[in-house]
Every structure is written in C-alpha cells, then in structure tokens.
Design an enzyme around this catalytic site. Structure first.
Site, PDB file in Angstrom:
ATOM      1  N   CYS A  37     -30.504  -0.986 -18.493  1.00  0.00           N
ATOM      2  CA  CYS A  37     -30.476   0.317 -17.819  1.00  0.00           C
ATOM      3  C   CYS A  37     -31.882   0.795 -17.457  1.00  0.00           C
ATOM      4  O   CYS A  37     -32.124   1.249 -16.345  1.00  0.00           O
ATOM      5  CB  CYS A  37     -29.876   1.382 -18.733  1.00  0.00           C
ATOM      6  SG  CYS A  37     -28.425   0.890 -19.629  1.00  0.00           S
ATOM      7  N   ASP A  38     -32.786   0.720 -18.400  1.00  0.00           N
ATOM      8  CA  ASP A  38     -34.057   1.441 -18.267  1.00  0.00           C
ATOM      9  C   ASP A  38     -35.280   0.550 -18.040  1.00  0.00           C
ATOM     10  O   ASP A  38     -36.351   1.057 -17.733  1.00  0.00           O
ATOM     11  CB  ASP A  38     -34.300   2.295 -19.523  1.00  0.00           C
ATOM     12  CG  ASP A  38     -33.217   3.346 -19.717  1.00  0.00           C
ATOM     13  OD1 ASP A  38     -32.596   3.731 -18.699  1.00  0.00           O
ATOM     14  OD2 ASP A  38     -32.973   3.771 -20.854  1.00  0.00           O
ATOM     15  N   CYS A  50     -31.373   0.703 -24.127  1.00  0.00           N
ATOM     16  CA  CYS A  50     -30.721  -0.137 -23.126  1.00  0.00           C
ATOM     17  C   CYS A  50     -31.745  -0.681 -22.130  1.00  0.00           C
ATOM     18  O   CYS A  50     -32.197   0.045 -21.240  1.00  0.00           O
ATOM     19  CB  CYS A  50     -29.652   0.684 -22.401  1.00  0.00           C
ATOM     20  SG  CYS A  50     -28.797  -0.207 -21.105  1.00  0.00           S
TER      21      CYS A  50
HETATM   22  P1  FAD Z   1     -19.008   6.706 -24.455  1.00  0.00           P
HETATM   23  O1  FAD Z   1     -19.779   6.970 -23.226  1.00  0.00           O
HETATM   24  O2  FAD Z   1     -19.741   6.514 -25.735  1.00  0.00           O
HETATM   25  O3  FAD Z   1     -17.940   7.853 -24.600  1.00  0.00           O
HETATM   26  C1  FAD Z   1     -17.168   8.007 -25.746  1.00  0.00           C
HETATM   27  C2  FAD Z   1     -16.758   9.464 -25.845  1.00  0.00           C
HETATM   28  O4  FAD Z   1     -15.808   9.567 -26.909  1.00  0.00           O
HETATM   29  C3  FAD Z   1     -17.899  10.411 -26.193  1.00  0.00           C
HETATM   30  O5  FAD Z   1     -17.990  11.408 -25.184  1.00  0.00           O
HETATM   31  C4  FAD Z   1     -17.526  10.979 -27.544  1.00  0.00           C
HETATM   32  O6  FAD Z   1     -17.851  12.372 -27.661  1.00  0.00           O
HETATM   33  C5  FAD Z   1     -16.013  10.793 -27.570  1.00  0.00           C
HETATM   34  N1  FAD Z   1     -15.472  10.648 -28.908  1.00  0.00           N
HETATM   35  C6  FAD Z   1     -15.875   9.784 -29.874  1.00  0.00           C
HETATM   36  N2  FAD Z   1     -15.112   9.914 -30.966  1.00  0.00           N
HETATM   37  C7  FAD Z   1     -14.200  10.885 -30.677  1.00  0.00           C
HETATM   38  C8  FAD Z   1     -13.136  11.470 -31.418  1.00  0.00           C
HETATM   39  N3  FAD Z   1     -12.851  11.093 -32.669  1.00  0.00           N
HETATM   40  N4  FAD Z   1     -12.387  12.455 -30.835  1.00  0.00           N
HETATM   41  C9  FAD Z   1     -12.662  12.869 -29.572  1.00  0.00           C
HETATM   42  N5  FAD Z   1     -13.673  12.343 -28.829  1.00  0.00           N
HETATM   43  C10 FAD Z   1     -14.419  11.359 -29.376  1.00  0.00           C
HETATM   44  N6  FAD Z   1     -25.209   2.203 -18.960  1.00  0.00           N
HETATM   45  C11 FAD Z   1     -25.418   1.877 -17.664  1.00  0.00           C
HETATM   46  O7  FAD Z   1     -24.547   1.250 -17.024  1.00  0.00           O
HETATM   47  N7  FAD Z   1     -26.574   2.231 -17.013  1.00  0.00           N
HETATM   48  C12 FAD Z   1     -27.547   2.965 -17.613  1.00  0.00           C
HETATM   49  O8  FAD Z   1     -28.588   3.256 -17.010  1.00  0.00           O
HETATM   50  C13 FAD Z   1     -27.341   3.337 -18.987  1.00  0.00           C
HETATM   51  N8  FAD Z   1     -28.277   4.058 -19.606  1.00  0.00           N
HETATM   52  C14 FAD Z   1     -28.048   4.469 -20.881  1.00  0.00           C
HETATM   53  C15 FAD Z   1     -28.994   5.304 -21.483  1.00  0.00           C
HETATM   54  C16 FAD Z   1     -28.783   5.791 -22.749  1.00  0.00           C
HETATM   55  C17 FAD Z   1     -29.820   6.700 -23.369  1.00  0.00           C
HETATM   56  C18 FAD Z   1     -27.595   5.421 -23.473  1.00  0.00           C
HETATM   57  C19 FAD Z   1     -27.349   5.960 -24.862  1.00  0.00           C
HETATM   58  C20 FAD Z   1     -26.660   4.566 -22.879  1.00  0.00           C
HETATM   59  C21 FAD Z   1     -26.872   4.086 -21.581  1.00  0.00           C
HETATM   60  N9  FAD Z   1     -25.948   3.262 -20.943  1.00  0.00           N
HETATM   61  C22 FAD Z   1     -26.137   2.922 -19.637  1.00  0.00           C
HETATM   62  C23 FAD Z   1     -24.738   2.753 -21.648  1.00  0.00           C
HETATM   63  C24 FAD Z   1     -23.485   3.585 -21.264  1.00  0.00           C
HETATM   64  O9  FAD Z   1     -23.758   4.949 -21.469  1.00  0.00           O
HETATM   65  C25 FAD Z   1     -22.286   3.159 -22.113  1.00  0.00           C
HETATM   66  O10 FAD Z   1     -22.058   1.770 -21.999  1.00  0.00           O
HETATM   67  C26 FAD Z   1     -21.019   3.892 -21.667  1.00  0.00           C
HETATM   68  O11 FAD Z   1     -21.198   5.279 -21.711  1.00  0.00           O
HETATM   69  C27 FAD Z   1     -19.818   3.532 -22.536  1.00  0.00           C
HETATM   70  O12 FAD Z   1     -18.725   4.300 -22.126  1.00  0.00           O
HETATM   71  P2  FAD Z   1     -17.478   4.602 -23.085  1.00  0.00           P
HETATM   72  O13 FAD Z   1     -16.571   5.467 -22.307  1.00  0.00           O
HETATM   73  O14 FAD Z   1     -16.980   3.329 -23.652  1.00  0.00           O
HETATM   74  O15 FAD Z   1     -18.079   5.373 -24.328  1.00  0.00           O
END
Ligand code: FAD
Ligand code: NAP
Length: 316
Positions: free
Chosen positions: A138-139, A135
């Site tokens: 982000c970084d 990302c």
């Molecule tokens: P996710 O955070 O992916 O959460 C989905 C959740 O669903 C997970 O916890 C998973 O375990 C759960 N899940 C999946 N399938 C199932 C299932 N079948 N049953 C039960 N649970 C399930 N964004 C920023 O704004 N700033 C940053 O600095 C930033 N840095 C990042 C750094 C890294 C290394 C990464 C990988 C991402 C970064 N991001 C950052 C992006 C950000 O993390 C994502 O956009 C955000 O987390 C998305 O949120 P979400 O809730 O849609 O999904």
C-alpha cells in the site's frame, strides 16, 4: 428472522451487503461496531484501488470509503452500530449475540478483518498512517528513492523488506534478535541484497516527527551499545497480525467453523466456511492478500453465495 447478518462493515462487509441486497435479499443487517469503512479509513493515502485515483493531494482511505455505505443503504442494507459478541448455530439457524439481545438469521457473513499487531514503541499509534505503516504494497511507493526502516524478523518483514528494496534507496531491517524467524531462503536473499542493511539485537524505542509525519526512528541495542537515530520518513512494522475471529469462539473454547493455526478461517473459493450458511470474507479468511480490492471481491462473492444458499434451501 434475518435473511443475512453481516458482521463487520469494512470493504468486505459493505460489498457483501451491496451484493446480497441488490441481488434480492430483503432482510439484511450489517453489524459494525464503529463507523462503516474498516481499517483503511486509518490510512492517509490510498492509490491502489483500481479506477479511483487522485494525484495531489492523494485520496485518503476515509474518502475512498465514504460513498460505500450510502450505495448499500440505497439497495436496502440496514446498518446497526453494534458490536457482535458471538455467533452460534442451533439447528438450521444462526444466533447473533449482541449482548443486550439475540437475533436469529438464516445466513451469516463474517467480515471482521484483522488487526496488525502493535510493537509497542513510543509514537507508534500517533504516526500510524503518517509514516508508520503496516502495509508495504500500500505505502511503499510513497517512499520511492527514499530510505525506510522495517521492524520484524518473520517472513512478512523480510519479504516486505525485499519488496521495498525495489522501490526505496535503502531499507534498514531492525530485528530484536540475531536469528530470523523467516524461512532460510528468504533470509539468504535479504543478506545478499545490497540495498538492505540489517540492524540486529535491536529494538525501536521511538518514532519521532511533526505534523507532516515521521522524520526518524530511535533504535536501542540489547547489549547497551550507544542508541542510534535513523533519519527515515517511513517505518514499516511487521510484527505479526491478529485476525479478529473472536465472534466465532464458542462457549467450549472451540471455533464455530474450521480455522487454521493462525486463527484464519478456512474457506473455499466461494467464501464458504465449514459450516453451511456461514461465509467469511476479507482479511479474516485464509491466504487473504490484505488489500481493499480483494476484501471487496470476497464480500461480493459471499453476498452472492448467501443469496444462493437461501434460494437452494427454500424450507428455511
Ligand atoms: P476491515 O477493514 O478490518 O473491517 C473490519 C470491520 O469489522 C471493522 O470496521 C471493525 O470495526 C468491524 N468489526 C470487527 N469486529 C467486530 C464485531 N465483533 N462486531 C461488529 N463489528 C466488528 N489496502 C489496500 O488495498 N491499499 C492500501 O493502500 C492499504 N493501506 C492500508 C493502510 C493501513 C494503515 C492499514 C491498517 C491497512 C491498509 N490496507 C490497504 C489494508 C486494508 O485496509 C485491509 O486489507 C482491508 O480493510 C480489509 O477489509 P475487511 O473488510 O476484511 O476488514
Ligand atoms: P511472525 O512469524 O509472528 O513474525 C513476527 C516477527 O516480529 C518476529 O520476528 C518477532 O520476533 C517480531 N516481533 C514480534 N513482536 C515484536 C515486537 N513487539 N517488537 C519487535 N519485534 C517483534 O509474523 P509474520 O512474519 O507476519 O508471519 C506470520 C505467519 O505467516 C508465519 O507463520 C509466517 O511463516 C507466515 N508467512 C509465510 C510467508 C511465506 O510462506 N512466504 C509469508 C509471510 C508470512 P521474534 O522472531 O524474536 O519472535
């Protein structure tokens, strides 16, 4: 019978839970197969979540997310640490398949997020969040005035390389072919950018470093040319993304609701999918900006919409 089942406990799922329960829904369960918090908990630094900032040391993703579940539970959200295997709809109600049991719900919010594809080089998992990043928004700022490398040749890799060139002193783009998958105008902008150096027909063999993070990248060439070591503290990997849409797959192989070619769920501005009562929030939806603040916003919208749906369908 649940009022609302939330699948996924990242920023989108947790915000959905907060808004649904605080808005008055009584029977709301969030199924999160791991600890709540989502993929941001893998990040060692987050400094773009508005209003929450710490300079030295930077706030970790884990620290950002730590208070979220407690706040949700306060308003009545229940968390079950279970993996959802599938979701189907029969008549008015959804069935949540948990493997060992099945639960019925009036509404469902799917917030299972996405997973950046791994490229498969040595050290990739070890240094993820400590020099290997997926990302740039982000970084990128952590590498201000430093040299970084980008892996990939699609639109994301080249657009992010351009973004990084505004922050970093130099950006090496490593791509496994000499033709780019990205759109021609983007390729042209990259080729004309004096701060971007292309390393083509090449692959990353390894990232190396120490406890402080990455210190370099070993690059191999397809034609057997002498391997190269780039002394960079950051490698951005953009080799595609997988949305976690498996829970929406039906027995016949089709999806429960409309998805686009990349498997992202088609929603409107209210996070409504093509199926009544099914909402999708966060990285899983079409055009997701893949940011915590955006996922949280989606979740809030989905939570409020689930509440409206139940109020409008009193017969449920
Ligand atoms: P996710 O955070 O992916 O959460 C989905 C959740 O669903 C997970 O916890 C998973 O375990 C759960 N899940 C999946 N399938 C199932 C299932 N079948 N049953 C039960 N649970 C399930 N964004 C920023 O704004 N700033 C940053 O600095 C930033 N840095 C990042 C750094 C890294 C290394 C990464 C990988 C991402 C970064 N991001 C950052 C992006 C950000 O993390 C994502 O956009 C955000 O987390 C998305 O949120 P979400 O809730 O849609 O999904
Ligand atoms: P992508 O188009 O799938 O490109 C992935 C890139 O990574 C390709 O260049 C691929 O190489 C390379 N790659 C894949 N696996 C690799 C590995 N293991 N090691 C090294 N390199 C690897 O992914 P994306 O760039 O994230 O784009 C996804 C979709 O979103 C595309 O449809 C894209 O057009 C779209 N998108 C559009 C825009 C825009 O319209 N502005 C912006 C971003 C994304 P090969 O080329 O050799 O296969």
């Amino acid at each position: 019978m649940l009022d609302c089942a939330i699948v996924g406990g990242g920023p989108a799922g947790l915000s959905a839970g907060l808004y649904a329960t605080r808005g008055g829904l009584k029977n709301v369960v969030m199924y999160e197969m791991g600890m709540p918090g989502g993929q941001i908990t893998q990040s060692s630094e987050i400094e773009n979540y508005p209003g929450i900032f710490r300079e030295d040391p930077s706030l970790t993703g884990m620290e950002l997310m730590e208070p979220w579940p407690k706040q949700c539970m306060h308003f009545g959200l229940k968390h079950e640490m279970k993996e959802v295997k599938g979701i189907s709809k029969d008549g008015d109600y959804f069935t949540i398949n948990l493997g060992s049991e099945k639960v019925q719900s009036k509404t469902v919010i799917v917030a299972t997020g996405s997973t950046p594809k791994r490229a498969g080089f040595k050290g990739e998992d070890k240094f993820l969040g400590r020099g290997v990043s997926t990302c740039a928004t982000c970084d990128g700022f952590f590498y201000k005035d430093k040299e970084v490398a980008v892996l990939g040749g699609g639109d994301t890799a080249l657009e992010e390389a351009i973004y990084l060139s505004n922050i970093c002193s130099k950006v090496y783009v490593i791509h496994r072919r000499d033709k780019f998958r990205a759109a021609p105008p983007t390729v042209e902008r990259v080729e004309k950018n004096p701060k971007i150096e292309l390393i083509l027909n090449a692959s990353v063999d390894e990232v190396f470093g120490d406890a402080m993070g990455v210190s370099g990248v070993k690059v191999l060439f397809n034609d057997g040319k002498e391997p190269m070591e780039l002394k960079v503290p950051g490698l951005f990997v953009f080799v595609g993304n997988n949305v976690n849409n498996g829970v929406l797959k039906q027995e016949d192989g089709n999806f429960l609701c409309e998805v686009n070619e990349q498997g992202q769920v088609v929603v409107d501005l209210n996070m409504k999918s093509s199926v009544a009562g099914l909402f999708v929030a966060g990285d899983l939806r079409i055009d997701a900006p893949k940011q915590v603040v955006c996922a949280a916003s989606d979740g809030a919208i989905a939570g409020m919409q689930a509440l409206h749906y139940i109020q409008e369908n009193e017969e449920l």
